[in-house]
Design a protein around this motif. Structure first.
Motif, PDB file in Angstrom:
ATOM      1  N   TYR A  42       0.850  -1.182   0.000  1.00  9.21           N
ATOM      2  CA  TYR A  42       0.000   0.000   0.000  1.00  9.21           C
ATOM      3  C   TYR A  42       0.891   1.240   0.000  1.00  9.21           C
ATOM      4  O   TYR A  42       1.964   1.233   0.626  1.00  9.21           O
ATOM      5  N   PRO A  43       0.490   2.306  -0.689  1.00  7.39           N
ATOM      6  CA  PRO A  43       1.296   3.530  -0.711  1.00  7.39           C
ATOM      7  C   PRO A  43       1.504   4.071   0.705  1.00  7.39           C
ATOM      8  O   PRO A  43       0.587   4.047   1.526  1.00  7.39           O
ATOM      9  N   GLU A  44       2.702   4.516   0.975  1.00  8.92           N
ATOM     10  CA  GLU A  44       2.990   5.089   2.294  1.00  8.92           C
ATOM     11  C   GLU A  44       2.451   6.511   2.374  1.00  8.92           C
ATOM     12  O   GLU A  44       2.509   7.276   1.418  1.00  8.92           O
ATOM     13  N   VAL A  45       1.919   6.840   3.533  1.00  8.42           N
ATOM     14  CA  VAL A  45       1.394   8.184   3.773  1.00  8.42           C
ATOM     15  C   VAL A  45       2.459   8.980   4.519  1.00  8.42           C
ATOM     16  O   VAL A  45       2.927   8.560   5.591  1.00  8.42           O
ATOM     17  N   ASN A  46       2.874  10.124   3.954  1.00 15.17           N
ATOM     18  CA  ASN A  46       3.929  10.909   4.595  1.00 15.17           C
ATOM     19  C   ASN A  46       3.392  11.686   5.807  1.00 15.17           C
ATOM     20  O   ASN A  46       2.185  11.694   6.086  1.00 15.17           O
ATOM     21  N   LYS A  47       4.298  12.330   6.516  1.00 17.57           N
ATOM     22  CA  LYS A  47       3.953  13.016   7.760  1.00 17.57           C
ATOM     23  C   LYS A  47       2.891  14.101   7.538  1.00 17.57           C
ATOM     24  O   LYS A  47       1.934  14.230   8.306  1.00 17.57           O
ATOM     25  N   GLN A  48       3.031  14.861   6.463  1.00 14.02           N
ATOM     26  CA  GLN A  48       2.085  15.945   6.172  1.00 14.02           C
ATOM     27  C   GLN A  48       0.694  15.388   5.888  1.00 14.02           C
ATOM     28  O   GLN A  48      -0.315  15.931   6.349  1.00 14.02           O
ATOM     29  N   GLU A  49       0.642  14.280   5.142  1.00 10.77           N
ATOM     30  CA  GLU A  49      -0.642  13.656   4.819  1.00 10.77           C
ATOM     31  C   GLU A  49      -1.296  13.058   6.061  1.00 10.77           C
ATOM     32  O   GLU A  49      -2.528  13.095   6.211  1.00 10.77           O
ATOM     33  N   LYS A  50      -0.466  12.527   6.974  1.00 16.29           N
ATOM     34  CA  LYS A  50      -0.997  11.978   8.217  1.00 16.29           C
ATOM     35  C   LYS A  50      -1.644  13.066   9.065  1.00 16.29           C
ATOM     36  O   LYS A  50      -2.689  12.862   9.688  1.00 16.29           O
ATOM     37  N   GLU A  51      -0.999  14.228   9.089  1.00 16.41           N
ATOM     38  CA  GLU A  51      -1.559  15.361   9.829  1.00 16.41           C
ATOM     39  C   GLU A  51      -2.880  15.795   9.228  1.00 16.41           C
ATOM     40  O   GLU A  51      -3.839  16.122   9.944  1.00 16.41           O
ATOM     41  N   ALA A  52      -2.939  15.785   7.897  1.00  9.74           N
ATOM     42  CA  ALA A  52      -4.179  16.167   7.213  1.00  9.74           C
ATOM     43  C   ALA A  52      -5.296  15.172   7.524  1.00  9.74           C
ATOM     44  O   ALA A  52      -6.469  15.548   7.669  1.00  9.74           O
ATOM     45  N   LEU A  53      -4.936  13.906   7.643  1.00 16.30           N
ATOM     46  CA  LEU A  53      -5.922  12.876   7.982  1.00 16.30           C
ATOM     47  C   LEU A  53      -6.473  13.084   9.393  1.00 16.30           C
ATOM     48  O   LEU A  53      -7.676  12.912   9.635  1.00 16.30           O
ATOM     49  N   LYS A  54      -5.582  13.451  10.316  1.00  9.01           N
ATOM     50  CA  LYS A  54      -6.019  13.703  11.698  1.00  9.01           C
ATOM     51  C   LYS A  54      -7.009  14.868  11.759  1.00  9.01           C
ATOM     52  O   LYS A  54      -8.013  14.816  12.461  1.00  9.01           O
ATOM     53  N   ILE A  55      -6.687  15.912  10.985  1.00  8.06           N
ATOM     54  CA  ILE A  55      -7.557  17.083  10.958  1.00  8.06           C
ATOM     55  C   ILE A  55      -8.908  16.714  10.352  1.00  8.06           C
ATOM     56  O   ILE A  55      -9.970  17.101  10.873  1.00  8.06           O
ATOM     57  N   ALA A  56      -8.877  15.956   9.264  1.00  2.00           N
ATOM     58  CA  ALA A  56     -10.126  15.537   8.621  1.00  2.00           C
ATOM     59  C   ALA A  56     -10.952  14.669   9.561  1.00  2.00           C
ATOM     60  O   ALA A  56     -12.186  14.780   9.622  1.00  2.00           O
TER      61      ALA A  56
END
Length: 292
Positions: A269-283
């Motif tokens: 599965y594609p790895e999610v970078n740190k910035q994307e992880k933060e965006a997921l938390k916010i969402a």
């Protein structure tokens, strides 16, 4: 049931005589629906990751004499796999448009997209199988150096084997894994299946007079298949000769090899970078705090 893949693989450079390969299942084989369902579930699992990764693809080639069981095997093995990730291409007599291009053209445009599984029901190998038995078909390709059947000699086919190997190797180097299956049935078993197609009305459409005509060339086809396997089975793009007098056994072997191939491709599965992880938390928090 323990399956050893190397029992069916044609090793690169190995001499092949189909008389030395059984078409039958082991005497102790008993059909086990749960066993193949488990394998199909695993194929679906890896296919989903392959699709998400979107870097690799898998081409499955099915070849066999008429009535070998290609259509039914596609249905049996791929039922239960996400249809969005699998495509089937069947190759019959080339059209007038296809004859206006080189013999590989119609196959190249059907190669799988990244993340997908493609099944070729018959394939570019027809050009060294049917055309080996009926070299006059080559004349339809309008090749500048071929003026008569006399020009279609062993040297001509040696070049074709090499072209096919180069084509498949190029696909492999660019992320497409290729596995090739020969559904190996006996002449007696083909006779039984032809009779069944004639006797059962719902299967009449599967039989044509040309099938019986081609049956007369049984020995020539066996030699053509054997030569193709010798010349084009490689470490990267291997041929597997699978006994298919018993379809359930043959399909189990095929499903197992497909699953093991997907496993060896190790899709991720594609790895999610740190910035994307933060965006997921916010969402995630936004969704929790959402008010009607």
């Amino acid at each position: 049931m323990k399956i050893t893949i190397d029992d069916f693989r044609v090793l690169e450079g190995k001499s092949v005589n189909l008389k030395n390969y059984t078409t039958q299942s082991p005497e102790n084989f008993k059909k086990n629906k749960k066993e193949i369902k488990k394998i199909i579930k695993s194929i679906d699992y890896y296919q989903n990751i392959l699709n998400a990764e979107n870097k690799q693809s898998l081409l499955i080639i099915l070849q066999g004499i008429d009535a070998a069981g290609k259509d039914s095997s596609i249905r049996a093995i791929m039922t239960g796999v996400n249809p969005q990730g699998v495509n089937v291409s069947s190759f019959k007599t080339p059209s007038s448009l296809e004859y206006e291009h080189d013999y590989l053209w119609r196959h190249i445009i059907k190669m799988p997209e990244r993340g997908k599984i493609e099944i070729f029901n018959r394939s570019h190998y027809e050009n060294v199988l049917v055309c080996k038995v009926h070299p006059e078909f080559i004349l339809n390709e309008k090749i500048p150096t071929i003026n008569s059947v006399k020009d279609i000699n062993d040297e001509f086919f040696e070049k074709r084997y090499e072209e096919i190997k180069n084509f498949e190797n190029r696909m492999f180097n660019n992320g497409t894994r290729i596995i090739k299956f020969f559904l190996n049935i006996s002449k007696d078993e083909q006779k039984k299946r032809f009779i069944k197609r004639i006797n059962e009305k719902e299967k009449n459409w599967k039989f044509s007079a040309s099938d019986l005509k081609e049956r007369k060339f049984w020995n020539e086809y066996q030699k053509a298949f054997a030569m193709a396997f010798e010349k084009t089975s490689t470490e990267n793009c291997p041929w597997f000769i699978v006994p298919f007098d018993n379809k359930s056994y043959g399909q189990l072997i095929m499903a197992y090899i497909i699953n093991e191939t997907l496993k060896s491709m190790n899709p991720k599965y594609p790895e999610v970078n740190k910035q994307e992880k933060e965006a997921l938390k916010i969402a995630y928090q936004d969704l929790l705090n959402e008010k009607d």
